[in-house]
Write a protein that holds these residues in place. Structure first.
Motif, mmCIF file in Angstrom:
data_model
loop_
_atom_site.group_PDB
_atom_site.id
_atom_site.type_symbol
_atom_site.label_atom_id
_atom_site.label_comp_id
_atom_site.label_asym_id
_atom_site.label_seq_id
_atom_site.Cartn_x
_atom_site.Cartn_y
_atom_site.Cartn_z
ATOM 1 N N LEU A 2 0.859 -1.185 0.000
ATOM 2 C CA LEU A 2 0.000 0.000 0.000
ATOM 3 C C LEU A 2 0.893 1.231 0.000
ATOM 4 O O LEU A 2 1.782 1.361 0.851
ATOM 5 C CB LEU A 2 -0.915 -0.017 1.227
ATOM 6 C CG LEU A 2 -1.756 1.233 1.491
ATOM 7 C CD1 LEU A 2 -2.654 1.547 0.308
ATOM 8 C CD2 LEU A 2 -2.587 1.049 2.762
ATOM 9 N N PRO A 12 -1.166 -4.140 3.901
ATOM 10 C CA PRO A 12 -2.183 -3.100 4.083
ATOM 11 C C PRO A 12 -2.981 -3.214 5.376
ATOM 12 O O PRO A 12 -4.064 -2.676 5.476
ATOM 13 C CB PRO A 12 -3.091 -3.327 2.863
ATOM 14 C CG PRO A 12 -3.060 -4.801 2.665
ATOM 15 C CD PRO A 12 -1.655 -5.220 3.000
ATOM 16 N N ALA A 166 -4.008 10.121 2.356
ATOM 17 C CA ALA A 166 -4.899 8.968 2.544
ATOM 18 C C ALA A 166 -5.919 9.341 3.603
ATOM 19 O O ALA A 166 -5.729 10.293 4.380
ATOM 20 C CB ALA A 166 -4.116 7.727 2.970
ATOM 21 N N LYS A 191 -14.516 5.426 -0.898
ATOM 22 C CA LYS A 191 -13.569 4.921 -1.898
ATOM 23 C C LYS A 191 -13.949 5.391 -3.294
ATOM 24 O O LYS A 191 -13.079 5.741 -4.111
ATOM 25 C CB LYS A 191 -13.528 3.384 -1.831
ATOM 26 C CG LYS A 191 -12.640 2.730 -2.887
ATOM 27 C CD LYS A 191 -11.192 3.187 -2.775
ATOM 28 C CE LYS A 191 -10.343 2.578 -3.880
ATOM 29 N NZ LYS A 191 -8.977 3.149 -3.902
ATOM 30 N N PRO A 197 -5.680 6.736 -1.286
ATOM 31 C CA PRO A 197 -5.979 5.481 -0.600
ATOM 32 C C PRO A 197 -7.008 5.666 0.519
ATOM 33 O O PRO A 197 -6.985 6.666 1.245
ATOM 34 C CB PRO A 197 -4.621 5.058 -0.025
ATOM 35 C CG PRO A 197 -3.617 5.702 -0.926
ATOM 36 C CD PRO A 197 -4.228 7.018 -1.301
ATOM 37 N N GLN A 214 -12.408 -5.690 2.388
ATOM 38 C CA GLN A 214 -11.740 -5.241 1.167
ATOM 39 C C GLN A 214 -12.567 -5.568 -0.079
ATOM 40 O O GLN A 214 -12.670 -4.755 -0.989
ATOM 41 C CB GLN A 214 -10.351 -5.882 1.074
ATOM 42 C CG GLN A 214 -9.351 -5.306 2.082
ATOM 43 C CD GLN A 214 -8.013 -6.016 2.029
ATOM 44 O OE1 GLN A 214 -7.914 -7.205 2.305
ATOM 45 N NE2 GLN A 214 -6.980 -5.292 1.653
ATOM 46 N N CYS A 219 -11.732 -0.959 -0.356
ATOM 47 C CA CYS A 219 -10.750 -0.161 0.392
ATOM 48 C C CYS A 219 -9.335 -0.685 0.151
ATOM 49 O O CYS A 219 -9.122 -1.865 -0.122
ATOM 50 C CB CYS A 219 -11.080 -0.136 1.877
ATOM 51 S SG CYS A 219 -10.967 -1.727 2.720
ATOM 52 N N ASP A 220 -8.366 0.203 0.264
ATOM 53 C CA ASP A 220 -6.974 -0.127 -0.013
ATOM 54 C C ASP A 220 -6.260 -0.753 1.172
ATOM 55 O O ASP A 220 -5.276 -1.470 1.004
ATOM 56 C CB ASP A 220 -6.229 1.143 -0.444
ATOM 57 C CG ASP A 220 -6.897 1.815 -1.622
ATOM 58 O OD1 ASP A 220 -6.712 1.323 -2.747
ATOM 59 O OD2 ASP A 220 -7.634 2.809 -1.418
ATOM 60 N N GLY A 221 -6.735 -0.442 2.363
ATOM 61 C CA GLY A 221 -6.131 -0.971 3.574
ATOM 62 C C GLY A 221 -7.193 -1.190 4.627
ATOM 63 O O GLY A 221 -8.311 -0.672 4.525
#
Length: 318
Positions: A2, A12, A166, A191, A197, A214, A219-221
Motif C-alpha cells: 500500500l 495493508p 490517505a 472509496k 488510498p 476489502q 478499500c486499499d487498507g
C-alpha cells in the motif's frame, strides 16, 4: 503493498491509534507480528505547543517499529501545522490528524469527530499541515457526526483537495461511539469519492473479516483497533491469510503467557515497574478473555503490586 504518499507499506493491515493502548511497547509487539503500519496514541497539538512533559512521553518511537504514524488532534490550523513542523525530525513516517475521536471532552473542544461538522476548517487544517511538512499527511474520520450529518464522502473529498495522502474511515457516527454495527457501505462510498488510498475501519475481528471488508468496499487498507487488544497475533493471521489463504494456529496458553510477560518487560523499560504493573492489568484482561478461569485471574491481577507477583500469578494460572 500500500502506497501512502512517499511511504510504502509491505502489508495493508494497520494498527489503529488507541489512547492508552497503542503505546510503544504494544506497537513493538504488533510490529513483530507483521502489522503493515503502526499508529501511535493521539497527541494533543496544544499540549505539545505548551511543552507538556507527560505528552512528550507519547512521542517515543523505536527504530524497530517502522513504518509508524504519529497522530495529532486539535482544531487550530496554525497550532497543528506549527507543532507538526517542530516534531517532523522525529523518526515517524506519516503524520495523521484525528477527526474521529468521539470522547465528550474532545468533542466539546471542537476537536476529534466534532470537525466532521466543519468542512472548511477541515480543509484549513489539512492544507496548512501539508504545506508545513515533507512527510505524508493522512486523516482519520468517521461515517459522520450523527444520523443527520453523514458526510464522510464529502469530508474525504475535502481532505484530498487539501493535499491529504490517505483517509481512514470508521464506519460509525460519533453518536454511535463503538455501539451497533459498522457501516461498511459508507467506506465503499468514500472509496468511490476519492482517488487517494482509503483505509477501512470497524468490526474487523479476524483475517476473514478483513478480506471481506476489502472485497465489499474496495478499500486499499484495513485498520484494526479493538480486535488487536490483547491479540497482536491478529496481524500474523492477516498477513498469512492474505498471502496463503490459511490462518496460523491460535497461540497456546503458554504463548499467551509469554507474550504478556514480554509486554510487561517492555512496559517496565519505558515506564518503570509501578506504572507497568498497573497498566498490565487491562492488558491481561484482554489477553486472557475467553480462557478458562480468566475472570478469577483478572480479579487477582488487579491486586498485584509488583512484577514478581504478576509473573508468579501468570505461571500459576496459565
Amino acid at each position: 503493498m500500500l502506497q501512502i504518499g512517499t511511504v510504502t507499506l509491505k502489508h495493508p493491515y494497520i494498527l489503529a491509534p488507541m489512547a492508552g493502548v497503542t503505546d510503544l511497547p504494544f506497537r513493538l509487539l504488533c510490529a513483530e507480528q507483521g502489522a503493515g503500519l503502526l499508529c501511535m496514541e493521539m497527541i494533543s497539538a496544544k499540549a505539545l505547543k505548551y511543552k507538556n512533559a507527560n505528552t512528550r512521553l507519547l512521542l517515543s518511537i523505536h527504530e524497530k517499529e517502522r513504518p509508524v504514524s504519529l497522530q495529532l488532534f486539535g482544531s487550530e490550523p496554525d497550532t497543528i501545522s506549527m507543532v507538526a513542523k517542530e516534531i517532523e525530525e522525529l523518526p515517524f513516517q506519516i503524520l495523521d490528524i484525528n477527526m474521529g475521536c468521539p470522547v465528550p471532552k474532545i468533542v466539546k473542544n471542537g476537536e476529534g469527530s466534532a470537525l466532521m461538522k466543519q468542512p472548511k476548517l477541515v480543509y484549513q487544517i489539512v492544507s496548512q499541515t501539508v504545506r508545513a511538512l515533507k512527510k505524508p499527511v493522512t486523516v482519520k474520520i468517521r461515517k459522520g457526526f450523527d444520523e443527520d450529518c453523514i458526510n464522510a464522502p464529502e469530508i474525504a473529498r475535502v481532505i484530498e483537495e487539501a493535499g491529504g495522502a490517505a483517509v481512514a474511515v470508521h464506519g460509525r457516527t460519533r453518536e454511535q461511539y463503538y455501539s451497533g454495527k459498522a457501516d461498511w457501505d459508507i467506506i465503499r462510498k468514500v472509496k468511490e469519492a476519492v482517488s487517494i488510498p482509503v483505509i477501512g475501519n470497524g468490526d474487523v475481528t479476524s483475517a476473514e473479516k478483513a478480506v471481506q471488508m476489502q472485497k465489499e468496499t474496495g478499500c486499499d487498507g484495513v485498520m484494526i483497533g479493538r480486535a488487536a487488544q490483547g491479540n497482536p497475533w491478529i496481524f500474523r493471521e492477516l498477513k498469512a491469510y492474505s498471502e496463503t489463504g490459511r490462518i496460523p494456529d491460535r497461540p497456546t496458553k503458554c504463548q499467551i503467557r509469554d507474550m504478556m510477560l514480554r509486554h510487561m518487560e517492555l512496559l517496565m523499560e519505558q515506564k518503570g515497574e509501578y506504572l507497568a504493573v498497573r497498566e498490565m492489568r487491562k492488558h491481561v484482561a484482554w489477553y486472557t478473555k475467553g480462557l478458562e478461569g480468566s475472570s478469577k485471574l483478572r480479579d487477582e491481577i488487579n491486586h498485584t503490586e509488583s512484577r514478581e507477583a504478576l509473573e508468579e500469578l501468570l505461571y500459576k494460572r496459565l
